[in-house]
Design an enzyme around this catalytic site. Structure first.
Site, PDB file in Angstrom:
ATOM      1  N   ASP A 203       0.861  -1.200   0.060  1.00  0.00           N
ATOM      2  CA  ASP A 203       0.167  -0.148   0.121  1.00  0.00           C
ATOM      3  C   ASP A 203       0.499   1.042   0.062  1.00  0.00           C
ATOM      4  O   ASP A 203       0.976   1.946   1.300  1.00  0.00           O
ATOM      5  CB  ASP A 203      -0.735  -0.693   1.574  1.00  0.00           C
ATOM      6  N   ASP A 220       4.002   2.200   7.387  1.00  0.00           N
ATOM      7  CA  ASP A 220       2.891   1.615   7.694  1.00  0.00           C
ATOM      8  C   ASP A 220       3.109   0.134   6.607  1.00  0.00           C
ATOM      9  O   ASP A 220       2.220   0.268   5.229  1.00  0.00           O
ATOM     10  CB  ASP A 220       1.804   2.766   7.909  1.00  0.00           C
TER      11      ASP A 220
END
Length: 323
Positions: A203, A220
């Site tokens: 992502d 993340d």
């Protein structure tokens, strides 16, 4: 699930601070929620020290082994000198539990996201991705296996069709468009060997990068898994009219660390279709989370679904323009 029963409703400020203090830190009662939809992430003030970041994983999304695989990957990348934000290890552990929540703590990083379309930044982003991929080139993360793009598209679209969000008047055209996309994606993906699948961030948009004093750090890795290298590159292509220049900078930076198979560029179309469909299904799946109706108030309006269908049709009609 009724939104009033959602588990995040029990994640009060006191619960967050209790969880952090259980790891040996002393909170100063300054608590700021950060921009995270899937999980809950907070900046937590610490007495006489820099603030920390506490991430509380969404219950029932990942199991312990899958979260730990993410942490292990981050610790290994960091140990190899790659600029990633990794969880703090406390008494030999990086994953903790407080009440029903699994959580991790990391140091706060200062900086800002790279500028969209900035060619110098794209070169650096390519370098960062290349370094991550080079370091992890021999990894096989069984806890986060590759899921075929077609399977993900089918599962997400079927979920959308099972809900009441999609207006009935758009149902037939939506089904036809999805079928068209699946056919095109199948024809494209059949030209690629699954043996090229490798560890990826999953992502890697620019909001998951911090730029500070010329240094980029990846954030993340919640969606890290096995996949194709191009998955971590394509989301930085922000302008179809500038795609060649943007790709050139990304790949040039990338290849300072890792060779790139340009045949993977044909996968950008299936990946764009996949992300568009999965994003809409994700909102529908999370609708019982009380944060989501507030974040996406337009989701139940017919205009949203008309635009979603139009976006999918544009993806279908422009297939092949990214390579």
């Amino acid at each position: 699930m009724n939104s009033l029963e959602h588990p995040y409703n029990s994640l009060s400020p006191d619960t967050v601070m209790d969880a952090v203090e259980a790891r040996g830190f002393l909170c100063d009662y300054r608590l700021y929620p950060l921009n995270s939809y899937e999980n809950r992430v907070y900046q937590v003030g610490i007495e006489d020290e820099a603030p920390l970041i506490a991430k509380f994983y969404r219950p029932n999304r990942w199991n312990i082994e899958q979260i730990q695989a993410e942490h292990n990957a981050l610790r290994a990348l960091r140990a190899s000198g790659v600029a990633v934000s990794a969880p703090i290890e406390i008494e030999g552990k990086t994953l903790f539990q407080h009440n029903e929540f699994f959580y991790a703590i990391s140091y706060k990083l200062m900086g800002e996201s790279p500028e969209a379309g900035n060619l110098d930044h794209l070169y650096q982003i390519g370098e960062l991705i290349g370094e991550i991929h080079h370091t992890s080139k021999d990894w096989s993360i069984s806890e986060r296996p590759y899921t075929p793009i077609i399977s993900r598209i089918k599962k997400a679209s079927q979920y959308i069709l099972s809900t009441s969000f999609l207006p009935k008047a758009l149902h037939n055209e939506y089904v036809k468009t999805i079928d068209d996309l699946i056919l095109k994606a199948t024809q494209t993906i059949n030209d690629h060997k699954q043996s090229n699948v490798r560890f990826i961030h999953g992502d890697f948009h620019r909001s998951n990068i911090i730029l500070n004093d010329g240094v980029m750090t990846a954030l993340d890795f919640d969606d890290c898994r096995m996949g194709y290298a191009v998955q971590d590159l394509w989301m930085h292509l922000t302008d179809p009219d500038e795609k060649h220049a943007q790709l050139s900078e990304l790949i040039e930076g990338y290849e300072n660390f890792c060779s790139f198979d340009t045949r993977e560029l044909s996968l950008i179309d299936p990946l764009i279709a996949e992300r568009n469909i999965l994003y809409t299904a994700w909102i529908a799946e999370r609708w019982h989370d009380p944060a989501f109706p507030k974040l996406f108030p337009h989701f139940t309006a017919q205009q949203y679904w008309e635009q979603h269908l139009n976006d999918l049709q544009q993806i279908r009609n422009s297939w092949g323009n990214w390579h």
